[in-house]
Write a protein that holds these residues in place. Structure first.
Motif, PDB file in Angstrom:
ATOM      1  N   MET A 209       0.808  -1.226   0.000  1.00 30.90           N
ATOM      2  CA  MET A 209       0.000   0.000   0.000  1.00 30.90           C
ATOM      3  C   MET A 209       0.834   1.267   0.000  1.00 30.90           C
ATOM      4  O   MET A 209       0.456   2.270  -0.616  1.00 30.90           O
ATOM      5  N   GLU A 210       1.973   1.263   0.709  1.00 33.00           N
ATOM      6  CA  GLU A 210       2.677   2.524   0.963  1.00 33.00           C
ATOM      7  C   GLU A 210       4.170   2.483   0.644  1.00 33.00           C
ATOM      8  O   GLU A 210       4.747   3.517   0.282  1.00 33.00           O
ATOM      9  N   GLY A 211       4.813   1.329   0.818  1.00 31.56           N
ATOM     10  CA  GLY A 211       6.268   1.298   0.761  1.00 31.56           C
ATOM     11  C   GLY A 211       6.852   2.043   1.960  1.00 31.56           C
ATOM     12  O   GLY A 211       6.186   2.225   2.970  1.00 31.56           O
ATOM     13  N   ASP A 212       8.103   2.472   1.848  1.00 37.11           N
ATOM     14  CA  ASP A 212       8.761   3.237   2.921  1.00 37.11           C
ATOM     15  C   ASP A 212       8.605   2.567   4.283  1.00 37.11           C
ATOM     16  O   ASP A 212       8.317   3.218   5.294  1.00 37.11           O
ATOM     17  N   VAL A 213       8.784   1.270   4.319  1.00 36.92           N
ATOM     18  CA  VAL A 213       8.520   0.498   5.537  1.00 36.92           C
ATOM     19  C   VAL A 213       9.372   0.975   6.709  1.00 36.92           C
ATOM     20  O   VAL A 213       8.850   1.249   7.795  1.00 36.92           O
ATOM     21  N   ALA A 215      11.082   3.794   7.183  1.00 31.50           N
ATOM     22  CA  ALA A 215      10.768   5.170   7.582  1.00 31.50           C
ATOM     23  C   ALA A 215       9.445   5.235   8.334  1.00 31.50           C
ATOM     24  O   ALA A 215       9.311   5.974   9.319  1.00 31.50           O
ATOM     25  N   THR A 216       8.470   4.454   7.887  1.00 30.35           N
ATOM     26  CA  THR A 216       7.166   4.441   8.556  1.00 30.35           C
ATOM     27  C   THR A 216       7.293   3.906   9.973  1.00 30.35           C
ATOM     28  O   THR A 216       6.689   4.443  10.913  1.00 30.35           O
ATOM     29  N   ILE A 217       8.080   2.860  10.153  1.00 29.25           N
ATOM     30  CA  ILE A 217       8.292   2.297  11.484  1.00 29.25           C
ATOM     31  C   ILE A 217       8.982   3.321  12.386  1.00 29.25           C
ATOM     32  O   ILE A 217       8.582   3.529  13.538  1.00 29.25           O
ATOM     33  N   ARG A 218      10.000   3.969  11.876  1.00 28.88           N
ATOM     34  CA  ARG A 218      10.714   4.968  12.685  1.00 28.88           C
ATOM     35  C   ARG A 218       9.800   6.113  13.101  1.00 28.88           C
ATOM     36  O   ARG A 218       9.869   6.600  14.236  1.00 28.88           O
ATOM     37  N   ASP A 219       8.939   6.558  12.193  1.00 23.07           N
ATOM     38  CA  ASP A 219       8.115   7.734  12.443  1.00 23.07           C
ATOM     39  C   ASP A 219       6.846   7.435  13.239  1.00 23.07           C
ATOM     40  O   ASP A 219       6.260   8.343  13.834  1.00 23.07           O
ATOM     41  N   ASN A 220       6.409   6.170  13.229  1.00 23.02           N
ATOM     42  CA  ASN A 220       5.106   5.852  13.822  1.00 23.02           C
ATOM     43  C   ASN A 220       5.134   4.708  14.823  1.00 23.02           C
ATOM     44  O   ASN A 220       4.082   4.201  15.217  1.00 23.02           O
ATOM     45  N   HIS A 221       6.302   4.300  15.267  1.00 19.69           N
ATOM     46  CA  HIS A 221       6.416   3.099  16.111  1.00 19.69           C
ATOM     47  C   HIS A 221       5.597   3.198  17.394  1.00 19.69           C
ATOM     48  O   HIS A 221       5.161   2.186  17.941  1.00 19.69           O
ATOM     49  N   GLN A 222       5.351   4.411  17.863  1.00 21.57           N
ATOM     50  CA  GLN A 222       4.587   4.559  19.102  1.00 21.57           C
ATOM     51  C   GLN A 222       3.137   4.105  18.950  1.00 21.57           C
ATOM     52  O   GLN A 222       2.456   3.840  19.942  1.00 21.57           O
ATOM     53  N   ALA A 225       1.842  -1.942  18.121  1.00 20.27           N
ATOM     54  CA  ALA A 225       2.022  -2.869  19.232  1.00 20.27           C
ATOM     55  C   ALA A 225       2.401  -4.262  18.761  1.00 20.27           C
ATOM     56  O   ALA A 225       2.656  -5.146  19.587  1.00 20.27           O
ATOM     57  N   HIS A 226       2.447  -4.477  17.450  1.00 23.21           N
ATOM     58  CA  HIS A 226       2.768  -5.806  16.933  1.00 23.21           C
ATOM     59  C   HIS A 226       3.151  -5.675  15.465  1.00 23.21           C
ATOM     60  O   HIS A 226       2.734  -4.730  14.784  1.00 23.21           O
ATOM     61  N   TYR A 227       3.934  -6.654  14.972  1.00 25.36           N
ATOM     62  CA  TYR A 227       4.387  -6.653  13.580  1.00 25.36           C
ATOM     63  C   TYR A 227       4.185  -8.036  12.965  1.00 25.36           C
ATOM     64  O   TYR A 227       4.307  -9.059  13.640  1.00 25.36           O
ATOM     65  N   PRO A 247      16.275  -8.413   7.565  1.00 25.09           N
ATOM     66  CA  PRO A 247      17.206  -8.065   8.637  1.00 25.09           C
ATOM     67  C   PRO A 247      17.262  -6.556   8.912  1.00 25.09           C
ATOM     68  O   PRO A 247      17.305  -6.131  10.072  1.00 25.09           O
ATOM     69  N   ALA A 248      17.235  -5.737   7.855  1.00 26.08           N
ATOM     70  CA  ALA A 248      17.259  -4.282   8.045  1.00 26.08           C
ATOM     71  C   ALA A 248      15.965  -3.795   8.691  1.00 26.08           C
ATOM     72  O   ALA A 248      15.975  -2.879   9.527  1.00 26.08           O
ATOM     73  N   ILE A 249      14.848  -4.400   8.310  1.00 30.22           N
ATOM     74  CA  ILE A 249      13.564  -4.026   8.907  1.00 30.22           C
ATOM     75  C   ILE A 249      13.543  -4.387  10.385  1.00 30.22           C
ATOM     76  O   ILE A 249      13.090  -3.612  11.229  1.00 30.22           O
TER      77      ILE A 249
END
Length: 286
Positions: A209-213, A215-222, A225-227, A247-249
């Protein structure tokens, strides 16, 4: 196989028994690094009987949870030293969710009960879904979700259980699903304002849907609650056949301070399904 068809069915098969036994015969013992809490989604391995699957899971170093399981399955997991990172209800529906007020009474009753059960068994998360749009405006659907989830979030706060709504793609797998983008989900979290309502960030779905996985995790991790994992394209093994470098993710997830579970949710294509699962766990064990 689709998850919505698999939840609650747990069909047994002769082929599954053979695949499940292979891990018992070969043994898989690489030492886990201990940085990631590993989990697996049960529906991806429904061809393997519960008892055989549990024995196989126990042999995969670092794999501690069998998730998207119901309360009747938790005792067997706990008895075998496992848990369920995410609980569900037998009648869980991705398409008929909290965005339709007609569903609220039934869903509230079912989820109130499963939150109680999760608290009793020490299950940290319970999964919910927005439902499909069916022509509904996204903001209207968000408001409806907030109204329907509010009493459950308050109950979850008392019980120490987190309700998580999954982000799913509406492009390939779940046409018309409403909670299909991170900004919509995070806005719903803000609207509810509960420490016990967050999102399940599915890496496979959000790559579509979005890509930028990362960056999205860094910006919205708060808000997460699960992956969940999954190879793109195809939702199969997270190996060199797909476009994501897990591994990078995983490093990005750890860098946020995350201490929860990461659930393997790819549909295995390898003849030995448990070997494929072990490979996925090893790939994410950084």
């Amino acid at each position: 196989m689709k998850r919505r068809d698999a939840i609650g069915s747990m069909m047994l098969g002769i082929g599954g028994i053979t695949m499940g036994k292979s891990i018992l015969e070969k043994g898989i013992t690489p030492a886990a690094k201990g940085n990631i809490n590993h989990s697996v989604c049960r529906w991806c391995y429904n061809s393997i009987p519960d008892d055989v699957f549990i024995e196989g899971v126990k042999q995969i170093e670092g794999l501690k949870s069998v998730e998207i399981t119901t309360a009747n399955q938790w005792p067997a997991l706990i008895k075998n030293g496992l848990t369920a990172a995410v609980g569900t209800i037998p009648s869980a529906s991705i398409s008929d969710g909290f965005n339709d007020p007609k569903n609220h009474e039934k869903l509230q009753k079912s989820f109130h009960e499963v939150i109680d059960q999760a608290a009793e068994y020490g299950i940290p998360n319970v999964i919910v879904f927005s439902g499909n749009r069916r022509g509904m405006d996204d903001m209207v659907g968000m408001e409806n979700c907030a109204v329907g989830l509010d009493p459950l979030a308050k109950h979850a706060e008392k019980k120490g259980v987190t309700i998580i709504m999954e982000l799913l793609n509406s492009k390939v797998n779940h046409k018309d699903y409403m909670c299909d983008k991170t900004p919509w989900g995070t806005q719903l979290v803000e609207k509810l304002g509960s420490s016990r309502f967050k999102l399940l960030y599915d890496i496979y779905h959000m790559q579509i849907m979005e890509g930028d996985v990362i960056a999205t995790i860094r910006d919205n991790h708060q808000y997460f609650a699960h992956y969940h994992t999954g190879g793109v394209p195809g939702r199969n093994e997270i190996d060199e056949t797909q476009e994501l470098y897990y591994p990078a993710i995983m490093k990005a997830i750890l860098d946020t301070g995350y201490t929860g579970y990461v659930g393997q949710e790819f549909v295995p294509t390898w003849e030995d399904k448990m070997k494929a699962l072990n490979h996925g766990v090893r790939t994410c064990d950084i």
